[in-house]
Every structure is written in structure tokens, then in C-alpha cells.
Design an enzyme around this catalytic site. Structure first.
Site, PDB file in Angstrom:
ATOM      1  N   HIS A  88      36.474  41.349  46.474  1.00  0.00           N
ATOM      2  CA  HIS A  88      35.379  41.514  45.520  1.00  0.00           C
ATOM      3  C   HIS A  88      34.145  42.109  46.198  1.00  0.00           C
ATOM      4  CE1 HIS A  88      36.844  38.419  42.284  1.00  0.00           C
ATOM      5  NE2 HIS A  88      37.671  39.427  42.468  1.00  0.00           N
ATOM      6  N   TYR A  98      30.958  38.009  36.455  1.00  0.00           N
ATOM      7  CA  TYR A  98      31.792  36.842  36.175  1.00  0.00           C
ATOM      8  C   TYR A  98      31.572  36.335  34.755  1.00  0.00           C
ATOM      9  CZ  TYR A  98      33.352  36.415  41.004  1.00  0.00           C
ATOM     10  OH  TYR A  98      33.939  36.653  42.222  1.00  0.00           O
ATOM     11  N   GLU A 140      30.933  35.271  48.287  1.00  0.00           N
ATOM     12  CA  GLU A 140      30.537  36.679  48.255  1.00  0.00           C
ATOM     13  C   GLU A 140      29.069  36.853  48.630  1.00  0.00           C
ATOM     14  OE1 GLU A 140      31.837  37.634  44.289  1.00  0.00           O
ATOM     15  OE2 GLU A 140      33.891  37.125  44.861  1.00  0.00           O
ATOM     16  N   ARG A 203      39.037  52.558  46.646  1.00  0.00           N
ATOM     17  CA  ARG A 203      40.226  52.018  47.309  1.00  0.00           C
ATOM     18  C   ARG A 203      39.825  51.448  48.668  1.00  0.00           C
ATOM     19  NH1 ARG A 203      41.273  53.255  42.912  1.00  0.00           N
ATOM     20  NH2 ARG A 203      43.071  54.390  42.070  1.00  0.00           N
ATOM     21  N   SER A 206      42.248  50.137  55.789  1.00  0.00           N
ATOM     22  CA  SER A 206      41.996  49.438  57.047  1.00  0.00           C
ATOM     23  C   SER A 206      41.369  50.376  58.066  1.00  0.00           C
ATOM     24  CB  SER A 206      43.296  48.881  57.614  1.00  0.00           C
ATOM     25  OG  SER A 206      43.827  47.879  56.794  1.00  0.00           O
ATOM     26  N   VAL A 383      47.634  42.153  52.247  1.00  0.00           N
ATOM     27  CA  VAL A 383      48.360  42.916  51.234  1.00  0.00           C
ATOM     28  C   VAL A 383      47.517  44.116  50.845  1.00  0.00           C
ATOM     29  CG1 VAL A 383      49.304  42.902  48.895  1.00  0.00           C
ATOM     30  CG2 VAL A 383      49.566  40.886  50.342  1.00  0.00           C
ATOM     31  N   GLY A 385      46.506  46.487  48.118  1.00  0.00           N
ATOM     32  CA  GLY A 385      46.619  46.438  46.672  1.00  0.00           C
ATOM     33  C   GLY A 385      46.541  45.003  46.182  1.00  0.00           C
TER      34      GLY A 385
END
Length: 393
Positions: A88, A98, A140, A203, A206, A383, A385
Site C-alpha cells: 500500500h 479506506y 503505513e 508496478r 525489486s 510474491v 503481484g
């Protein structure tokens, strides 16, 4: 955590709500994007929405969080919450969003479950939602404060390297010539690009080099879908972004980060999951890590294995490293043929493991590592995605 009355209601209704979560999340996203199309255009991954994977991940996280609240009321699922919060923060999610999610999620619950949503049931699940939401908002907030960056920063492409036929490395420097902030090996950045239709899609990639360089580096695989759409952003980067072009990047985030430890390590990757492992290996070589390091990688073929020379080179600088490569085809004599199999790989006692790659690969690797005595708490994964691990449990 949950109040006693709400816990009893959630426990009683969890099977029904859990069974309907697929329909609920589908209706939720439909309503959300109908009222807020800008969220689909500029925040949510359109490819994941088209493939349905984001709905699966949301349903899995809600079900897992609610189950943990009623089954383990004395524990908070911090690992899951931190992973979501890092994602997020990398997207720039705000507390106000939210409230928008709450509005459309509960409208979807009422629409799908109808009269079963009594005031008591609504109140109990409202409590679940805000326990999860407020925990994420708090995490966050701390991540934003620690990053020292608000919003997006512009970076210039200082170099581009074609690693394989479908992986390119982009070397980046700040366009404002300001300092390059530190990060932990294994973390990622969000990249925001404007596509031909005007959408500003985001997107995560890494960082594929260790901290300390005046440049930042990402290695991007061009996604070409069989069962899912082609990657909009990866395709844009490969086709349109070259040296001296600019990109917008977030601060670094991600909870798959190399800890300072003297323990033995195992770094296991498959495909483009190699990218965070390269940063970890480079860092280990730089600090002179002396404990055993086991490097595992699986790929389609040596030609498809991005950053292989870096992986081998950094491992060679370590005093006690063991390298194992698997290829489905064209495997040389120094590698294994087929899919990764850790059953014959020696794993030192007290090993900490880091995994990155397709979910089936990580599930299999984790199971084999646990069989070898690696503590589940010492196995970390990333992961690329939507995180479908919980959705498929």
C-alpha cells in the site's frame, strides 16, 4: 482485538461470508470502479483486475484476518499486515481511501448476502474491517515517515542493459541530482508510467543491486500473457524507455529484506524472482558474510536466466557458498535438469531462507525446507503481484 460479542458473531458467520467472498469482492470492485474510475486508471493494476487475481488476494486476506481474530484472539497477524502495508505504501494509499473501500465493500456484502446481514452481523464485520484497516493505516504512517519521501520522485535512465530476450535492466539516477536514499537488500520500488491512453499505471520492481551505489537498478521482465493479459507497464518499459528518458519512482518498500545476521542463509529463486536475490548476494559479498550461503535458482533455460553472471560472481566472492541451478531445458553438465528439488541440497542448522518466484515454486521449496528442519518463522517470501498464498490455503 474483537469484542466478545462480535467474535461470536464472526465465528458463526465466517463460513457463509467466506464462501461468498469471491462474489462479494467481484461486486465490490465493480461498484468501486463505477463510482471512482480514476482508481482503476491510476492506482489499481488493470492486468490483475482483468485476470481476477486481485479479487482472489483481497478475499484471501479478509478471510485469513477474520479467522485469526476468532481463532487466536491474543495474536495479531503482523506478518500479513506488514506485507500488505508495504504494498500500500508503495502505491501511495491514504487513510481516506479506506473509507471509500469500506463504503463499497459493505454495500457489496449487503447486496450479495441480503437479509442475512442483520444489524448484529453488520456491526461485527464492521469491527473486523476497521481493526484491519486501522492497523494498516498505522503501519503505513510509520513507513511513510521512515521513507523520507512524499509522493513520486523523477529518475533519469543512466543506462539500459539487455539481460535476456525478455529482461532489461534500467540503471537510474535522481533527476534532481539529490542523494540516493538507502534501502534494505530485497526491497522494491513502485514505478509509475503514463500509457498511451493516458492512464498512469503503477508496478513494483525489486531493486537488483545492493545499497551504496550512486545509481539505483531495476531489472524488468516483459510480461507476455498466456492466460492473463500482456504486461502493460513492462511492455511500455521495454518498448519505449531508453537512456536519458525519465521514470517516476516511489521510495523503497518491501518486507522481504535481508536481515543483519551471522546465520547460514539460503536464497532460492525462480525466473525473474532472481532480482531481489542479486541485491542480497551483492550485499553479503560486500560485508564479507562468513556463514554458509546456499544459492538456488530455477529457470526455463540458461538463456532465460537473467543476471546469471552476477549471481555466480557474487557467490564466488563468499567464503562458503554453494550454488545450485535447475533448467527445464538445455541444462549444462554443471546444472540440474528439471524443476528445482531441494531434497538433495544440504541445509545447515539454523538456516534463514528467502524465497522469490512463482507461488508453486515457493510452496514446494518451503515444504522441503521445513522437512529439513528450517523453522517456518525463518522462511521469508516475496510474491510479485497479488499475494495469492493465503487465497489458496
Amino acid at each position: 482485538m474483537l469484542s466478545e460479542q462480535s467474535a461470536a458473531t464472526v465465528r458463526a458467520t465466517l463460513p457463509a461470508v467466506g464462501a461468498a467472498l469471491g462474489e462479494i469482492t467481484e461486486r465490490f470492485y465493480a461498484g468501486l470502479f463505477a463510482e471512482h474510475p480514476e482508481l482503476l486508471r491510476d492506482l489499481f493494476n488493470r492486468g490483475n483486475q482483468a485476470a481476477g487475481t486481485q479479487r482472489q488476494a483481497l478475499a484471501g486476506s479478509i478471510a485469513a484476518f477474520a479467522s485469526l481474530l476468532v481463532e487466536h484472539p491474543d495474536r495479531r497477524p503482523d506478518v500479513m499486515l506488514h506485507r500488505i502495508a508495504h504494498k500500500h505504501a508503495a502505491l501511495g494509499v491514504t487513510p481516506e481511501q479506506y473509507k471509500v473501500v469500506h463504503q463499497h465493500l459493505f454495500a457489496a456484502i449487503v447486496e450479495i448476502l441480503g437479509d442475512a446481514v442483520t444489524p448484529e452481523v453488520a456491526a461485527a464485520w464492521d469491527e473486523v474491517y476497521w481493526l484491519m484497516a486501522n492497523a494498516l493505516i498505522a503501519i503505513e504512517k510509520r513507513l511513510y515517515a521512515a521513507s523520507g519521501q512524499t509522493g513520486w520522485r523523477t529518475w533519469t535512465v543512466a543506462g539500459r542493459v539487455e539481460e535476456t530476450a525478455d529482461v532489461a535492466t534500467f540503471q537510474l539516477r535522481p533527476a534532481d541530482d539529490g542523494p540516493v536514499p538507502d534501502f534494505r537488500p530485497g526491497q522494491y520500488v513502485s514505478v509509475r508510467v503514463e500509457l498511451p491512453d493516458g492512464a498512469r499505471q503503477i508496478r513494483q520492481y525489486s531493486l537488483s543491486a545492493a545499497p551504496g551505489s550512486p545509481l539505483r537498478q531495476i531489472s524488468v521482465k516483459r510480461v507476455q500473457g498466456d492466460t492473463a493479459p500482456d504486461g502493460e507497464v513492462s511492455g511500455h518499459l521495454h518498448a519505449r524507455v531508453h537512456e536519458n528518458d525519465t521514470l517516476e519512482l516511489s521510495a523503497p518498500y518491501g518486507d522481504l529484506a535481508l536481515d543483519a545476521t551471522d546465520a547460514p542463509l539460503l536464497l532460492a529463486s525462480a525466473g525473474i524472482g532472481v532480482t531481489p536475490m542479486i541485491a542480497m548476494l551483492e550485499q553479503l559479498a560486500h560485508i564479507g558474510h562468513t556463514a554458509p550461503v546456499t544459492v538456488v535458482h530455477a529457470d526455463r533455460s540458461p538463456a532465460a536466466h537473467a543476471l546469471r553472471a552476477d549471481q555466480e560472481g557474487f557467490a564466488a566472492k563468499l567464503p562458503d557458498a554453494d550454488v545450485h541451478f535447475w533448467y527445464e531445458q538445455d541444462a549444462p553438465e554443471t546444472a540440474h535438469t528439471g524443476r528445482a528439488d531441494l531434497s538433495a541440497v544440504a541445509v545447515a542448522p539454523g538456516t534463514h531462507a528467502y524465497l522469490c518466484g512463482p507461488l508453486p515454486f515457493m510452496r514446494a521449496a518451503r515444504a522441503q525446507l521445513i522437512e529439513k528442519g528450517v523453522a517456518p518463522a525463518d522462511i521469508h517470501y516475496e510474491v510479485f503481484g497479488p499475494d495469492l498464498w493465503l487465497a489458496q490455503d
